[in-house]
Design a protein around this motif. Structure first.
Motif, short mmCIF file in Angstrom:
data_model
loop_
_atom_site.label_atom_id
_atom_site.label_comp_id
_atom_site.label_asym_id
_atom_site.label_seq_id
_atom_site.Cartn_x
_atom_site.Cartn_y
_atom_site.Cartn_z
N ILE A 69 0.72 -1.29 0.04
CA ILE A 69 -0.01 0.06 0.00
C ILE A 69 0.83 1.37 -0.02
CG2 ILE A 69 -2.01 -1.11 1.29
CD1 ILE A 69 -1.23 0.30 3.76
N GLY A 70 2.13 1.13 0.13
CA GLY A 70 2.93 2.36 0.12
C GLY A 70 3.57 2.99 -1.20
N HIS A 71 4.32 4.01 -1.03
CA HIS A 71 4.92 4.37 -2.36
C HIS A 71 5.80 3.56 -2.77
CE1 HIS A 71 7.37 7.05 -4.86
NE2 HIS A 71 6.06 7.30 -5.42
N LEU A 72 6.08 3.13 -3.88
CA LEU A 72 6.89 1.99 -4.42
C LEU A 72 8.18 2.49 -4.86
CD1 LEU A 72 4.87 -0.10 -6.86
CD2 LEU A 72 5.32 -0.39 -4.61
N GLN A 73 9.33 1.80 -4.37
CA GLN A 73 10.55 2.35 -4.83
C GLN A 73 10.91 1.29 -5.98
OE1 GLN A 73 11.98 2.14 -0.68
NE2 GLN A 73 13.93 3.31 -1.64
N ARG A 74 10.99 1.60 -7.14
CA ARG A 74 11.09 0.76 -8.36
C ARG A 74 12.21 -0.43 -8.14
NH1 ARG A 74 9.10 4.84 -11.72
NH2 ARG A 74 11.20 5.92 -12.02
N ASN A 75 13.31 -0.11 -7.71
CA ASN A 75 14.29 -0.93 -7.67
C ASN A 75 14.05 -2.24 -6.68
OD1 ASN A 75 14.57 0.67 -5.48
ND2 ASN A 75 16.73 0.64 -5.58
N LYS A 76 12.97 -1.73 -5.77
CA LYS A 76 12.80 -2.93 -4.89
C LYS A 76 11.45 -3.89 -5.47
CE LYS A 76 14.87 -0.62 -1.03
NZ LYS A 76 14.46 -0.04 0.30
N VAL A 77 10.92 -3.62 -6.53
CA VAL A 77 9.72 -4.53 -6.92
C VAL A 77 10.04 -5.88 -7.20
CG1 VAL A 77 8.25 -4.62 -8.86
CG2 VAL A 77 8.51 -2.35 -8.16
N LYS A 78 11.27 -6.14 -7.40
CA LYS A 78 11.67 -7.29 -7.62
C LYS A 78 11.40 -8.22 -6.44
CE LYS A 78 16.64 -6.34 -7.37
NZ LYS A 78 16.75 -4.82 -7.72
N TYR A 79 11.69 -7.79 -5.35
CA TYR A 79 11.71 -8.59 -3.83
C TYR A 79 10.21 -9.03 -3.83
CZ TYR A 79 16.21 -6.53 -3.41
OH TYR A 79 17.66 -6.12 -3.63
N MET A 80 9.18 -8.52 -4.15
CA MET A 80 8.02 -8.88 -4.07
C MET A 80 7.26 -9.45 -5.22
SD MET A 80 5.67 -5.37 -3.67
CE MET A 80 5.86 -4.00 -4.67
N ALA A 81 7.73 -9.59 -6.44
CA ALA A 81 7.26 -9.73 -7.55
C ALA A 81 6.62 -11.21 -7.58
CB ALA A 81 8.02 -9.52 -8.68
N SER A 82 7.23 -12.17 -6.47
CA SER A 82 6.88 -13.63 -6.75
C SER A 82 5.48 -14.10 -6.13
CB SER A 82 8.04 -14.38 -6.34
OG SER A 82 8.17 -14.19 -4.68
N PHE A 83 5.06 -12.88 -5.14
CA PHE A 83 4.18 -13.41 -4.00
C PHE A 83 3.10 -12.18 -4.01
CE2 PHE A 83 7.14 -11.49 -1.30
CZ PHE A 83 6.55 -10.41 -0.56
N VAL A 84 3.14 -10.75 -4.28
CA VAL A 84 2.44 -9.64 -3.79
C VAL A 84 1.24 -10.05 -4.63
CG1 VAL A 84 3.13 -8.28 -5.60
CG2 VAL A 84 2.30 -7.32 -3.41
N SER A 85 -0.06 -9.68 -4.10
CA SER A 85 -1.20 -10.04 -4.47
C SER A 85 -1.84 -8.87 -5.16
CB SER A 85 -2.33 -10.98 -3.61
OG SER A 85 -3.14 -10.16 -3.11
N LEU A 86 -1.63 -7.65 -4.74
CA LEU A 86 -2.19 -6.21 -4.95
C LEU A 86 -1.55 -5.36 -4.72
CD1 LEU A 86 -4.57 -4.90 -6.48
CD2 LEU A 86 -5.74 -4.67 -4.31
N ILE A 87 -1.10 -4.52 -5.65
CA ILE A 87 -0.21 -3.20 -5.31
C ILE A 87 -0.97 -1.88 -5.63
CG2 ILE A 87 1.94 -1.84 -6.19
CD1 ILE A 87 3.22 -4.43 -7.25
N HIS A 88 -1.28 -1.12 -4.39
CA HIS A 88 -2.23 -0.01 -4.30
C HIS A 88 -1.81 1.22 -5.08
CE1 HIS A 88 -5.52 -1.65 -1.50
NE2 HIS A 88 -4.62 -2.74 -1.72
N GLY A 89 -0.37 1.35 -4.72
CA GLY A 89 0.07 2.77 -4.94
C GLY A 89 0.73 3.24 -6.06
N VAL A 90 0.22 2.67 -7.41
CA VAL A 90 1.27 2.86 -8.52
C VAL A 90 0.90 4.33 -9.14
CG1 VAL A 90 1.70 2.00 -11.01
CG2 VAL A 90 0.97 0.22 -8.97
N ASP A 91 2.05 5.01 -9.42
CA ASP A 91 1.54 6.40 -9.70
C ASP A 91 2.50 6.83 -10.99
OD1 ASP A 91 4.14 6.79 -8.52
OD2 ASP A 91 3.08 8.21 -7.32
N SER A 92 2.67 5.89 -11.75
CA SER A 92 3.43 6.14 -12.98
C SER A 92 3.76 4.84 -14.07
CB SER A 92 4.99 6.57 -12.83
OG SER A 92 5.79 5.53 -12.48
N LEU A 93 3.65 5.42 -15.20
CA LEU A 93 3.81 4.33 -16.33
C LEU A 93 5.13 3.61 -16.18
CD1 LEU A 93 2.67 2.75 -18.84
CD2 LEU A 93 3.91 4.73 -20.25
N LYS A 94 6.40 4.24 -15.98
CA LYS A 94 7.42 3.48 -15.55
C LYS A 94 7.35 2.41 -14.68
CE LYS A 94 11.77 6.25 -16.33
NZ LYS A 94 12.60 7.34 -15.69
#
Ligand SMILES: *Cc1c(COP(=O)(O)O)cnc(C)c1O
Length: 221
Positions: A69-94
């Motif tokens: 639910i928090g603001h995302l640091q793009r370089n850390k997305v890889k650590y949750m990609a295998s299991f996260v079920s919903l990402i709430h705070g996406v605020d860019s196309l990048k």
């Protein structure tokens, strides 16, 4: 009398319609508290730091749905990609592109919500409605096959003025209604401990509640 986590969850469920999903926001709270909520039947938990969520994911039951639910640091997305079920705070196309890339590595599709800025107060986070529409209709977005935008997330201004909070929630509801059919949206994430009743009155389908379940957070500890 001090209410247990279980009592607070029971109380909350009496107040919210069964069609509204409850995300129990467990950020800063210990594993034992999450386990207690889990034992009371809660399965969706929200965290705002990827590292913290990963640590909790590793030790807790695997049928938990983890929401970022928090603001995302793009370089850390890889650590949750295998299991996260919903990402709430996406605020860019990048960021969507990075989530798509990581989801692809795990051969899965990750559900996302676009965070729309509705608060009148100054905030760095969230897309304007125009930016949100620009993303949804862009060719670059349509190429992303490993993510699915299933709705919007919004946060009201931090204020006691109920009229203002109501106006902000209402504006997001209208925006959601406008796009829901065309873009196959079914989640409107708005409402926290202090304002979830108002959010539900304005059509929220998912509330994110922390302190009303787990008690106040102590950020110093
Ligand atoms: C912390 C947090 C919540 C929960 O806040 P409470 O007031 O404790 O219910 C909800 N949404 C987001 C994005 C948060 O960061």
């Amino acid at each position: 009398m001090v209410q247990s986590i279980k009592d607070k969850l029971t109380q909350l469920h009496k107040e919210i319609p069964s069609s509204v999903s409850l995300v129990a926001v467990s950020k800063t709270k210990p594993i034992a508290d999450i386990q207690e909520a889990y034992d009371a039947g809660q399965r969706i938990f929200g965290e705002n730091k990827i590292q913290e969520m990963l640590g909790k994911y590793e030790v807790l039951p695997k049928d938990i749905e983890w929401h970022m639910i928090g603001h995302l640091q793009r370089n850390k997305v890889k650590y949750m990609a295998s299991f996260v079920s919903l990402i709430h705070g996406v605020d860019s196309l990048k960021t969507l592109q990075e989530i798509n890339k990581q989801a692809k590595k795990h051969q899965r599709t990750i559900n996302c919500l676009l965070q729309v800025r509705i608060a009148k107060e100054e905030t760095k986070f969230g897309l304007t409605k125009e930016e949100t529409e620009a993303i949804l209709t862009s060719d670059a977005f349509k190429e992303l096959k490993n993510i699915k935008v299933i709705g919007f997330m919004g946060m009201a201004t931090f204020t006691e003025e109920l009229d203002q909070i109501n106006d902000e929630f209402s504006s997001l509801q209208q925006f959601y209604e406008k796009h829901k059919q065309q873009h196959h949206l079914n989640v409107l994430s708005m409402g926290m401990s202090g304002d979830y009743q108002l959010a539900i009155q304005n059509g929220s389908t998912m509330i994110r509640v922390g302190s009303a379940i787990f008690g106040e957070r102590n950020y110093i500890a």
